[in-house]
Scaffold this active site. Structure first.
Site, PDB file in Angstrom:
ATOM      1  N   HIS A  55      -0.086   0.783 -10.344  1.00 43.15           N
ATOM      2  CA  HIS A  55      -0.938  -0.201  -9.660  1.00 43.15           C
ATOM      3  C   HIS A  55      -1.359  -1.333 -10.596  1.00 43.15           C
ATOM      4  O   HIS A  55      -2.547  -1.665 -10.718  1.00 43.15           O
ATOM      5  CB  HIS A  55      -2.179   0.480  -9.073  1.00 43.15           C
ATOM      6  CG  HIS A  55      -2.663  -0.197  -7.820  1.00 43.15           C
ATOM      7  ND1 HIS A  55      -3.114   0.507  -6.716  1.00 43.15           N
ATOM      8  CD2 HIS A  55      -2.776  -1.502  -7.488  1.00 43.15           C
ATOM      9  CE1 HIS A  55      -3.488  -0.348  -5.772  1.00 43.15           C
ATOM     10  NE2 HIS A  55      -3.286  -1.565  -6.214  1.00 43.15           N
ATOM     11  N   GLU A  92      -3.628   7.984  -5.806  1.00 37.93           N
ATOM     12  CA  GLU A  92      -3.747   7.334  -7.108  1.00 37.93           C
ATOM     13  C   GLU A  92      -5.051   7.744  -7.785  1.00 37.93           C
ATOM     14  O   GLU A  92      -6.092   7.776  -7.124  1.00 37.93           O
ATOM     15  CB  GLU A  92      -3.702   5.814  -6.944  1.00 37.93           C
ATOM     16  CG  GLU A  92      -2.394   5.291  -6.375  1.00 37.93           C
ATOM     17  CD  GLU A  92      -2.369   3.770  -6.238  1.00 37.93           C
ATOM     18  OE1 GLU A  92      -3.383   3.110  -6.604  1.00 37.93           O
ATOM     19  OE2 GLU A  92      -1.364   3.236  -5.759  1.00 37.93           O
ATOM     20  N   ARG A 119       0.846  -1.186   0.000  1.00 36.21           N
ATOM     21  CA  ARG A 119       0.000   0.000   0.000  1.00 36.21           C
ATOM     22  C   ARG A 119       0.884   1.240   0.000  1.00 36.21           C
ATOM     23  O   ARG A 119       1.929   1.286   0.663  1.00 36.21           O
ATOM     24  CB  ARG A 119      -0.921   0.016   1.230  1.00 36.21           C
ATOM     25  CG  ARG A 119      -2.158  -0.866   1.062  1.00 36.21           C
ATOM     26  CD  ARG A 119      -3.085  -0.267   0.028  1.00 36.21           C
ATOM     27  NE  ARG A 119      -4.321  -0.996  -0.147  1.00 36.21           N
ATOM     28  CZ  ARG A 119      -4.524  -1.906  -1.094  1.00 36.21           C
ATOM     29  NH1 ARG A 119      -3.541  -2.228  -1.918  1.00 36.21           N
ATOM     30  NH2 ARG A 119      -5.694  -2.498  -1.213  1.00 36.21           N
TER      31      ARG A 119
END
Length: 327
Positions: free
Chosen positions: A290, A271, A242
């Site tokens: 990601h 993000e 994370r």
């Protein structure tokens, strides 16, 4: 267990009459597969509600929520949106083949570095011909933060190329795919500017690779700071956990001083990363948007199917979220 009130035997007995709903944003074929698993149309039944989706629905009227199956592996946002989590409601998550995907992602970037792929790409762009040095993976050391399903899968992938692995968890234990596991210690001491536990500091000093697979919890927020980075000696840092677990300013300093050789960041605190995000300017760093751990529709239905049948047998699914721990 999710909580003392989430009794798998009781939940399993109520599934036959439960109203099962699926987030409307999921594809139609996921809705169809869920109907096949439960053996009836979605949205029908006299009993409490079971929901499959990225969030937790608000019960309507006197409706009772029985179980939420998250379509994501990380549930920090879901838990933050519903605090405190109802003690009687079961929460499970989707992992699928995520560990396998993340393991291959880390291995691919590690091998690319050892084979000097960035250097050869640069030479190609500049029409330069030089033999560049390369290295073998065999005998290098990776410190993997997290010794659960994902951390173990990363260790297994790296181990196939002869990379030694040290996992990091709350306490020393054994874990598949990892050669050994050392304790993290008190997060209050290892995070930020604190000093890591001796066993961890020794492993970090020898590590060629440091891999973060940790979820976001109050204990892991900002864990990767000056203290942990100062214990490194030229390691490459991967973040596939994370974004909020890493202090970007501290990582920048570690990259500038050489404590961290290179960084590959799949996740960031914000993000999508805006164009002015400080992470874009980190030296010797690659951002991968990601993409290391996509959750597929097949993962969602497979993990829900497994949890459904486990509950019908009166047992707690393996992917049950421990709300107190945050994962």
């Amino acid at each position: 267990m999710t909580s003392a009130g989430a009794d798998p035997l009781r939940i399993g007995q109520e599934l036959d009459g439960a109203v099962v709903t699926v987030d409307p944003g999921l594809p139609p074929h996921v809705h169809q597969e869920i109907e096949e698993i439960i053996g009836r149309p979605l949205g029908t039944g006299p009993g409490p509600r079971v929901h499959i989706g990225p969030g937790s629905p608000e019960p309507a009227g006197r409706e009772r929520l029985l179980w939420v199956h998250s379509t994501n592996a990380g549930v920090d946002a879901l838990l933050a949106a519903r605090t405190p989590w109802p003690r009687e409601v079961l929460l499970t998550r989707t992992v699928g083949r995520m560990g396998e995907r993340i393991g291959q992602y880390v291995l691919a970037w590690a091998l690319a570095e050892l084979q000097n792929v960035p250097g050869f790409l640069h030479q190609h762009e500049t029409r330069t011909w030089h033999r560049l040095p390369t290295e073998l993976a065999d005998g290098t050391l990776a410190v993997v933060f997290g010794a659960g399903r994902i951390g173990s899968a990363v260790g297994s992938a790296l181990g196939r190329c002869g990379i030694h692995t040290v996992g990091v968890a709350h306490g020393a234990r054994t874990a598949p795919g990892l050669d050994r596991v050392v304790p993290l210690g008190d997060p209050g001491e290892t995070g930020g500017s604190g000093v890591p536990a001796p066993e961890l500091a020794e492993a970090l000093s020898r590590a060629r690779w440091v891999v973060n697979t940790l979820p976001l919890t109050p204990e892991t927020a900002g864990l990767f700071g000056a203290g942990l980075f100062a214990a490194c000696d030229g390691a490459t840092f991967f973040n596939v956990g994370r974004g909020e677990t890493v202090r970007t300013d501290d990582l920048a300093r570690a990259l500038r001083t050489g404590r961290v050789r290179r960084a590959v960041l799949d996740v960031l605190p914000t993000e999508p990363a805006p164009s002015d995000d400080a992470a874009w300017d980190l030296p010797r760093t690659t951002l991968t948007s990601h993409s290391a751990e996509p959750t597929t529709d097949a993962d969602i239905t497979a993990d829900f199917r497994g949890a459904w049948h486990t509950l019908r047998g009166g047992d707690l699914p393996e992917l049950t979220v421990r709300v107190s721990a945050g994962y």
